[in-house]
Scaffold this motif. Structure first.
Motif, short mmCIF file in Angstrom:
data_model
loop_
_atom_site.label_atom_id
_atom_site.label_comp_id
_atom_site.label_asym_id
_atom_site.label_seq_id
_atom_site.Cartn_x
_atom_site.Cartn_y
_atom_site.Cartn_z
N ASN A 3 0.62 -1.41 -0.09
CA ASN A 3 0.11 0.06 0.42
C ASN A 3 1.33 1.20 -0.14
O ASN A 3 0.63 2.54 -0.48
CB ASN A 3 -1.16 0.21 1.17
CG ASN A 3 -2.26 -0.78 1.03
OD1 ASN A 3 -2.23 -1.79 0.19
ND2 ASN A 3 -2.68 -1.50 2.06
N LEU A 4 1.78 1.15 0.94
CA LEU A 4 3.07 2.10 0.81
C LEU A 4 3.19 2.65 -1.07
O LEU A 4 3.37 3.56 -0.69
CB LEU A 4 4.10 2.33 1.79
CG LEU A 4 3.70 2.72 3.27
CD1 LEU A 4 4.78 1.32 3.80
CD2 LEU A 4 3.10 3.73 3.86
N LYS A 6 1.91 1.76 -3.36
CA LYS A 6 0.96 2.30 -4.40
C LYS A 6 0.75 3.45 -4.04
O LYS A 6 0.41 4.50 -5.24
CB LYS A 6 0.24 0.91 -4.00
CG LYS A 6 0.03 0.06 -5.32
CD LYS A 6 -0.85 -0.54 -4.93
CE LYS A 6 -0.98 -2.11 -5.64
NZ LYS A 6 -1.95 -2.88 -5.95
N LYS A 7 1.11 4.36 -3.15
CA LYS A 7 0.65 5.33 -2.45
C LYS A 7 2.12 6.30 -2.80
O LYS A 7 1.71 7.24 -3.46
CB LYS A 7 0.25 5.46 -1.25
CG LYS A 7 0.72 6.70 -0.60
CD LYS A 7 -0.28 7.03 0.54
CE LYS A 7 -0.45 8.35 1.46
NZ LYS A 7 -0.48 8.88 2.66
N ARG A 8 2.63 6.09 -2.57
CA ARG A 8 4.23 6.72 -3.14
C ARG A 8 4.86 7.17 -4.46
O ARG A 8 5.59 7.25 -4.72
CB ARG A 8 5.65 6.73 -1.87
CG ARG A 8 4.77 6.88 -0.48
CD ARG A 8 5.49 6.52 0.37
NE ARG A 8 5.13 6.28 1.69
CZ ARG A 8 5.51 5.86 2.35
NH1 ARG A 8 6.07 5.20 2.80
NH2 ARG A 8 5.29 6.09 3.69
N ARG A 9 4.91 4.87 -5.16
CA ARG A 9 5.17 5.16 -6.08
C ARG A 9 6.67 4.52 -5.84
O ARG A 9 7.85 3.03 -7.20
CB ARG A 9 5.15 5.76 -7.20
CG ARG A 9 3.38 6.26 -7.68
CD ARG A 9 3.40 7.11 -8.76
NE ARG A 9 2.72 5.80 -9.83
CZ ARG A 9 2.39 5.21 -9.83
NH1 ARG A 9 0.96 5.02 -8.85
NH2 ARG A 9 2.05 4.39 -10.46
N GLN A 90 8.00 9.08 -10.43
CA GLN A 90 6.76 8.98 -9.19
C GLN A 90 5.44 9.73 -10.51
O GLN A 90 5.16 9.78 -10.12
CB GLN A 90 6.77 10.07 -8.68
CG GLN A 90 7.79 9.26 -6.82
CD GLN A 90 7.86 10.24 -6.07
OE1 GLN A 90 8.99 11.15 -6.17
NE2 GLN A 90 7.66 9.95 -4.99
N TYR A 96 6.80 1.81 -11.41
CA TYR A 96 7.26 1.16 -9.27
C TYR A 96 8.35 1.31 -9.05
O TYR A 96 9.18 0.72 -10.43
CB TYR A 96 6.25 0.77 -8.59
CG TYR A 96 4.72 1.11 -8.90
CD1 TYR A 96 4.16 1.99 -7.30
CD2 TYR A 96 3.16 0.92 -9.73
CE1 TYR A 96 2.86 2.55 -8.02
CE2 TYR A 96 2.29 0.93 -9.72
CZ TYR A 96 1.55 1.68 -8.92
OH TYR A 96 0.39 2.28 -8.65
N LYS A 125 8.25 11.18 1.63
CA LYS A 125 7.72 10.21 2.37
C LYS A 125 8.21 8.67 1.80
O LYS A 125 7.69 8.21 1.74
CB LYS A 125 6.70 9.67 2.86
CG LYS A 125 6.02 11.42 3.50
CD LYS A 125 6.77 10.89 4.77
CE LYS A 125 6.23 12.38 5.53
NZ LYS A 125 6.34 13.07 6.53
#
Length: 141
Positions: A3-4, A6-9, A90, A96, A125
């Motif tokens: 999940n991290l 997918k959020k941050r790439r 990003q 990714y 992040k």
């Protein structure tokens, strides 16, 4: 962790030898394969750039990215190859990247480099420190 990513790439997994950085990166990569992404194992940023393809979904994995790219941190006159690649991934909707590094090597590179900025990475992040697992935690994994 998935999940991290997918959020941050982009994820930079840091930790001591044997804590599971590569193992977790491989699990993440397998999950991305199941979603139709091409898995790209690269030894360096240059290698990853060579196979970067705008037309396909890709997940990049560089196991010792700081060790493999250490000298490049001193060659660039502006932004380092690492920062450029991170920004490129990003900005893409279908890319990714997962990088692994030993904490000591990463910190050494940060201290020596004028191009790689820890605060910039922290702001984005991207850093995830993996601590030691107990024997029970390892068995669960």
């Amino acid at each position: 962790m998935l999940n991290l990513l997918k959020k941050r790439r982009v994820l930079l997994l840091l930790g001591d030898p044997g804590v599971g950085k590569t193992f977790h990166a491989e699990l993440i990569s397998i999950s991305m394969l199941a979603e139709g992404y091409d898995f790209i194992y690269a030894e360096s940023i240059d290698e990853a750039e060579d196979v970067y393809d705008k037309s396909i979904k890709q997940v990049f994995f560089i196991a010792d990215f700081m060790g493999a790219n250490y000298l490049d941190l001193f060659k660039e006159s502006s932004e380092s190859k690492i920062n450029r690649f991170i920004n490129r991934v990003q900005a893409a909707k279908d890319k990714y990247a997962v990088f692994c590094s030993r904490t000591t090597i990463f910190n050494s590179a940060l201290q020596a480099s004028i191009h790689l900025n820890s605060k910039k990475l922290d702001k984005k992040k991207l850093l995830l420190e993996i601590s030691s697992y107990s024997d029970i935690d390892k068995a669960k994994i």
